[in-house]
Structure formats: structure tokens, C-alpha cells
Design a protein around this motif. Sequence first.
Motif, short mmCIF file in Angstrom:
data_model
loop_
_atom_site.label_atom_id
_atom_site.label_comp_id
_atom_site.label_asym_id
_atom_site.label_seq_id
_atom_site.Cartn_x
_atom_site.Cartn_y
_atom_site.Cartn_z
N ASP A 17 7.73 -3.15 -6.40
CA ASP A 17 8.46 -3.92 -5.12
C ASP A 17 8.12 -5.05 -4.73
O ASP A 17 8.78 -6.05 -4.39
CB ASP A 17 8.74 -2.72 -4.22
CG ASP A 17 9.75 -1.50 -4.54
OD1 ASP A 17 10.33 -1.73 -5.21
OD2 ASP A 17 9.40 -0.52 -3.92
N MET A 38 -2.43 2.18 -7.02
CA MET A 38 -1.10 2.41 -6.94
C MET A 38 -0.48 3.05 -8.01
O MET A 38 -0.79 2.87 -8.85
CB MET A 38 -0.38 1.47 -5.88
CG MET A 38 -0.69 0.94 -4.78
SD MET A 38 0.23 -0.41 -3.94
CE MET A 38 -0.42 -1.74 -5.21
N CYS A 73 6.56 -4.54 4.59
CA CYS A 73 5.47 -3.57 3.86
C CYS A 73 6.23 -3.11 2.62
O CYS A 73 7.32 -2.82 2.66
CB CYS A 73 5.43 -1.99 4.70
SG CYS A 73 4.00 -2.55 6.19
N PHE A 74 5.35 -2.84 1.38
CA PHE A 74 5.92 -2.27 0.24
C PHE A 74 5.04 -1.17 -0.03
O PHE A 74 3.84 -1.27 -0.11
CB PHE A 74 5.93 -3.45 -0.71
CG PHE A 74 6.61 -4.72 -0.38
CD1 PHE A 74 8.26 -4.51 -0.65
CD2 PHE A 74 6.19 -5.59 0.36
CE1 PHE A 74 9.03 -5.57 -0.22
CE2 PHE A 74 7.22 -6.53 0.75
CZ PHE A 74 8.48 -6.68 0.42
N ASP A 75 5.73 -0.10 -0.70
CA ASP A 75 5.04 0.99 -1.01
C ASP A 75 4.59 0.88 -2.45
O ASP A 75 3.68 1.77 -3.08
CB ASP A 75 5.74 2.30 -0.96
CG ASP A 75 6.19 2.59 0.21
OD1 ASP A 75 5.27 2.37 1.38
OD2 ASP A 75 7.29 3.52 0.45
N SER A 76 4.94 -0.25 -3.31
CA SER A 76 4.68 -0.20 -4.68
C SER A 76 4.50 -1.46 -5.22
O SER A 76 4.82 -2.41 -4.60
CB SER A 76 5.70 0.40 -5.60
OG SER A 76 6.83 -0.55 -5.77
N ASP A 97 -3.42 -3.10 -1.69
CA ASP A 97 -4.27 -1.77 -2.22
C ASP A 97 -4.46 -2.05 -3.62
O ASP A 97 -3.54 -2.46 -4.41
CB ASP A 97 -3.32 -0.39 -1.84
CG ASP A 97 -4.24 0.80 -1.94
OD1 ASP A 97 -5.33 0.70 -2.29
OD2 ASP A 97 -3.43 1.74 -2.36
N GLN A 107 -0.77 1.81 6.14
CA GLN A 107 0.25 0.52 6.44
C GLN A 107 0.45 0.26 8.11
O GLN A 107 0.50 -1.01 8.39
CB GLN A 107 1.66 0.81 5.92
CG GLN A 107 1.66 0.70 4.27
CD GLN A 107 3.21 0.87 3.95
OE1 GLN A 107 4.14 1.07 4.99
NE2 GLN A 107 3.44 1.04 2.64
N ASP A 137 0.92 -1.22 0.13
CA ASP A 137 0.05 0.08 -0.10
C ASP A 137 0.88 1.24 -0.01
O ASP A 137 1.87 1.35 0.76
CB ASP A 137 -0.88 0.06 1.32
CG ASP A 137 -2.16 0.92 1.13
OD1 ASP A 137 -2.01 2.01 0.78
OD2 ASP A 137 -3.14 0.53 1.45
N ASP A 138 0.30 2.01 -0.82
CA ASP A 138 1.38 3.41 -0.81
C ASP A 138 1.11 4.57 0.05
O ASP A 138 1.66 5.52 0.08
CB ASP A 138 1.32 3.98 -2.22
CG ASP A 138 0.12 4.44 -2.66
OD1 ASP A 138 -0.96 3.78 -2.12
OD2 ASP A 138 -0.07 5.42 -3.68
N ASP A 139 0.04 4.31 1.04
CA ASP A 139 -0.45 5.06 2.25
C ASP A 139 0.27 4.52 3.49
O ASP A 139 -0.11 3.40 3.93
CB ASP A 139 -1.91 4.96 2.24
CG ASP A 139 -2.41 5.84 3.41
OD1 ASP A 139 -1.77 6.28 4.17
OD2 ASP A 139 -3.53 5.91 3.32
N LYS A 140 1.37 5.15 3.71
CA LYS A 140 2.15 4.85 4.96
C LYS A 140 1.27 4.91 6.19
O LYS A 140 1.56 3.95 7.10
CB LYS A 140 3.21 6.06 5.19
CG LYS A 140 4.29 5.96 4.23
CD LYS A 140 5.19 4.72 4.36
CE LYS A 140 6.38 5.09 3.46
NZ LYS A 140 7.36 3.67 3.34
#
Length: 226
Positions: free
Chosen positions: A40, A59, A34-37, A56, A16, A10-13
Motif C-alpha cells: 500500500d 511486515m 498510515c499504511f499497514d503494508s 517497519d 502507528q 507499520d502493520d502494528d496499529k
Amino acid sequence: MSNLSCIIVDDDKLFQKVLQVYVDKTDFLEFMGCFDSGIDAANFLDKNKVDILFLDIEMPEMSGLQLIKTLNDPPQIILVSGKEEYALDAFEYNVTDYLLKPVEDYSRFLKAVNRARKNLVEKTTPYIFVKEDSKLVKVDLGNILYLEAYGDYVKIHLKDQYHLTLSSLKTWSYKLSSDDFLQVHRSYIVRLDKIEVLEGNMIRIGKNTIPVSRSLKEAILKRIRE
């Protein structure tokens, strides 16, 4: 069953952190990162097996649904989104559950992961129920020879009969164990232990001849030799 490994994509910290708190509260979940993209996450999943993926949808670079399409052997997928309108599209990908952000109720999270745990246990079950017309028919997985895309339907071929169910081959590729079944063509999935002959770009199973996609032939040969 032992603890289930999971990752959050999820790109929402802030969200997360919400999910990670829920994961930490749940005794049978093992947090792997956790991964933002989606990119990744795809790289991680290429090298590591996980049981549950919290994913999510919206993204940058790669959406959650695009990530699902890249996975050959997807884990249990729990989609998370702030928009309800994605729910119907999401279940076309045979996801385990769909959580609507902000997911303020831990019990709703727990219901989703319990469903994932149940699915993982049942994945070892040697049968599946198929919807045919207005009834559910029990089909032993060991008796399936192959599956064939048939317009908006899928034909499940057995030795002396077949079942016709309203579905897509993509949906069945997610349902079936990759240990036993392999897609050999855009219109066919075969049970590996039923293959009798592979010659050229054709497979023979009993009296049936099934085409093999050139792009998939090396993968098929590798699996047969394992």
C-alpha cells in the motif's frame, strides 16, 4: 525550510498511534497517512512525494527493506523495529536513523527527525565528503563525471583523477540527487549534464565510454529529453 511531509508504514496499529502522537507534537512535521503494508505504501509513494518515511521492517507480503529497494528516489527513511539485529543490515540501505520499538522517549524520536531535516537541507549542498583510505576528501558534485562499481569499492571519476572509496553503487544511488545523477548500468551511475553522446548502448563522457543497460535505455532517453 517549510514543513516536512511524512507517512508511517507499520502493520502494528498500536505503534502507528504512538508514532502519530509524536508526529502531531512536532511542529515541522506534516502527517500524510498510515499504511499497514509495504505494498500500500509503495502504491502511495508512486504517486506522492514525501520527505520522511517511518518504516517497519517485518511486515507481511513486502518487508520494509524490500520496499526500500523499489524506491527510485527514496525520502529520508527512519526504520523502526523491535529487533536490534536488523540495525547493521538497515544502514547498508543508507537510512537516516533506526528506532528500536517501543520508542518510549519522544526526545529519541525528535533526534531522528532532526537528523532527517538536516539531511534534506544538506542535500542541496554542492559537495560531499568521501572516505578514501584513512582520510575524508571533499568532492564537488558538479565535477563528478560518473561513478563505477569496482569490486567492493566505488570509483568516483573526475576530469583528471578519481577517488576510490569502500562502498557500494547502491549506497551511492541513495546519496546522490536523482535530478543530477542516473544509474545507466548495474556498474555505472553518470552525471546527466556530463553526457556528450548517447549512441546505441553506449554513453560517451569526455574520453570515457560507458555501457548502457538495455532495460534502462528508455529511462535515460526520457531524462535527456526533459
